[in-house]
Design a protein around this motif. Structure first.
Motif, PDB file in Angstrom:
ATOM      1  N   GLU A 114      78.825 -55.190   3.678  1.00  0.00           N
ATOM      2  CA  GLU A 114      80.254 -55.474   3.830  1.00  0.00           C
ATOM      3  C   GLU A 114      81.001 -54.397   3.056  1.00  0.00           C
TER       4      GLU A 114
ATOM      5  N   CYS B 293      84.024 -54.369   0.307  1.00  0.00           N
ATOM      6  CA  CYS B 293      83.971 -55.079  -0.980  1.00  0.00           C
ATOM      7  C   CYS B 293      82.575 -55.105  -1.589  1.00  0.00           C
ATOM      8  N   GLU B 294      81.561 -54.708  -0.866  1.00  0.00           N
ATOM      9  CA  GLU B 294      80.198 -54.662  -1.393  1.00  0.00           C
ATOM     10  C   GLU B 294      79.924 -53.233  -1.843  1.00  0.00           C
TER      11      GLU B 294
ATOM     12  N   CYS C 137      83.809 -58.763  -3.384  1.00  0.00           N
ATOM     13  CA  CYS C 137      84.066 -59.702  -2.290  1.00  0.00           C
ATOM     14  C   CYS C 137      84.496 -61.057  -2.846  1.00  0.00           C
TER      15      CYS C 137
ATOM     16  N   MET D 167      84.776 -63.678   2.002  1.00  0.00           N
ATOM     17  CA  MET D 167      84.107 -62.485   2.517  1.00  0.00           C
ATOM     18  C   MET D 167      82.585 -62.574   2.447  1.00  0.00           C
TER      19      MET D 167
ATOM     20  N   THR E  35      89.911 -64.499   0.654  1.00  0.00           N
ATOM     21  CA  THR E  35      89.950 -63.338   1.536  1.00  0.00           C
ATOM     22  C   THR E  35      91.354 -62.769   1.592  1.00  0.00           C
TER      23      THR E  35
END
Length: 485
Positions: free
Chosen positions: A300, A303-304, A311, A315, A476
């Motif tokens: 992801e 955000c990762e 995240c 998310m 989110t």
């Protein structure tokens, strides 16, 4: 290598088996998916006496999860049933989907959650109802709203003039109530879900009006800049500046919801229209693989990060959505099958290695890149792996797994083209005044100001201990508002 071998962890002097699965064996995948589904449903208590059916524990501060994620959970469990044939959770799924419909309108706008309701929140429940119709999930009793009818009700409420205004040239706002933070924001996921539902309703009912809405929505999203010429799908923009401040974060569920919707449009259309939708599907698949599967396991990317996970709770469930929607795309648009399924198999081989934590030794973490459990456990992480495992059965059990039904190919769900068009008198937005608009803008500005400090704090590494930042209102959504910085 697609065979995830047995591993043992020594904790407190006792041996515990991590998740065990052979990804070349249908029976092994079903057993592993069953184990993870069991762990996932351990987060759900809505079927117990005194609890609320349909929702995960929340919203904060009561629990981690917002109302929408319950809708996403049941979509995951519908696909789990469809691919594995395990009906263990069917009664709970049916109860949940029917309890949250929000009578008398039955458009997934229950009164307890209208104060924080977004178009995307409502849409996730609508997509799960649509999936129930497409999979021929057992129909509700005749005196209850039917799956197709529920999906139509969600679509009709979102197609209504009070949801589509002229700001930014059209499109849905993120939030529904004027007072909500984010009412002045139009984003890809709200419009992507509306597009997705329109495409699927067109295919299921053969009513071209839905397809016209889908086409119009795609054109608006591309025209306003939320999807660029390279078919990158960005997050959204603010109405106060005519959506010219597009926040260019790329979240996987935005790409996935448009990909699957485009695949439904490809399957629905013919001739030159089908060629055009086929090209869009292929380009979305190619770009999605480049962005989110670049190193093998799904990441992801917004955000990762390599050095931390930023995240929010919402998310943490996106990986499962993308795996599910890509598998659906592979069925509807067979020319994408090999590239999609090869990527999903490879990603899942990494995913199962992250399931080696918790008291039972098989709780799933979030990162799939490390080959081990990262300590970040939750319902979203379990949903991700249930989805990743289940969809691999598309290839291993081809003779028993069918594509989505329509009302001409065996679908039995009954619809109502006027569903949701009778307003619920208890759910009134009232006339939008300049004061309302200014108030919503001030609320968003206050939140953004607070968020700047939080992001600066996060960027300096404060509070990071391998887990997600402190969760708060808007999980989110707060992430999506960063473009105002």
């Amino acid at each position: 290598m697609l065979n995830a071998a047995i591993s043992l962890l020594l904790v407190g002097g006792s041996a515990r088996a991590a998740l065990q699965v052979d990804l070349t064996s249908a029976s092994s995948i079903k057993k592993a998916a069953s184990d993870v589904a069991y762990d996932l449903m351990g987060y759900y208590s809505g079927n117990l006496s005194g609890q609320i059916p349909g929702i995960l524990p929340g919203p904060p501060p009561v629990g981690e999860y917002y109302w929408w994620e319950g809708g996403a959970l049941w979509g995951t469990m519908l696909d789990y049933w469809h691919y594995t044939g395990d009906a263990t959770y069917n009664d709970v799924t049916k109860q949940a989907l029917l309890f949250q419909t929000g009578p008398p309108q039955n458009a997934y706008m229950p009164r307890n959650y209208t104060i924080s309701l977004g178009n995307d929140d409502q849409g996730f429940w609508g997509m799960s109802a649509m999936l129930a119709a497409e999979l021929n999930f057992p129909n509700p009793p005749e005196d209850q709203p039917q799956w197709l009818e529920l999906a139509q009700a969600v679509f009709n409420t979102q197609a209504a003039p009070d949801r589509h205004d002229d700001t930014c040239g059209g499109g849905l706002r993120w939030q529904i109530p004027i007072s909500n933070i984010g009412y002045d924001y139009k984003n890809s996921i709200a419009n992507g879900i509306f597009f997705n539902l329109g495409a699927r309703l067109a295919r299921y009912t053969q009513n071209n009006t839905y397809a016209e809405w889908a086409e119009k929505t795609w054109d608006w999203v591309a025209g306003v800049g939320m999807m660029d010429d390279e078919i990158n799908v960005y997050d959204g923009g603010h109405v106060g500046v005519n959506c010219t401040d597009i926040f260019k974060a790329q979240f996987s569920y935005n790409a996935g919801v448009f990909m699957q919707g485009a695949a439904f449009m490809y399957d629905y259309t013919t001739g030159e229209d089908q060629k055009r939708w086929g090209d869009r599907v292929q380009r979305l698949v190619t770009r999605t693989l480049e962005i989110f599967f670049d190193t093998g396991p799904m990441i992801e990317v917004s955000c990762e990060l390599e050095d931390r996970i930023s995240c929010k709770t919402d998310m943490l469930a996106f990986k499962g959505f993308l795996h599910r929607w890509m598998a659906s795309t592979a069925q509807l648009a067979p020319f994408t099958h090999d590239s999609i399924m090869n990527a999903l198999k490879n990603s899942t081989a990494y995913a199962v290695k992250a399931c080696s934590g918790g008291d039972n030794g098989r709780q799933c973490g979030f990162r799939w890149t490390t080959g081990e459990y990262d300590g970040l456990t939750g319902a979203g992480q379990e949903m991700n792996v249930v989805a990743a495992l289940s969809v691999l059965l598309v290839d291993l059990e081809k003779s028993s797994i069918t594509g989505p039904y329509t009302n001409t190919t065996g679908g039995t769900s009954q619809g109502n083209p006027f569903a949701g068009t009778t307003p619920d008198p208890s759910y009134g937005k009232g006339e939008v005044t300049n004061g309302d608009r200014v108030g919503a803008g001030i609320l968003t500005a206050v939140v953004l100001t607070s968020l700047i400090g939080a992001l600066v704090w996060m960027s300096l590494g404060a509070g990071e201990s391998g887990a997600a930042p402190v969760k708060r209102r808007g999980d989110t959504r707060f992430g999506k508002l960063r473009q105002g910085i």
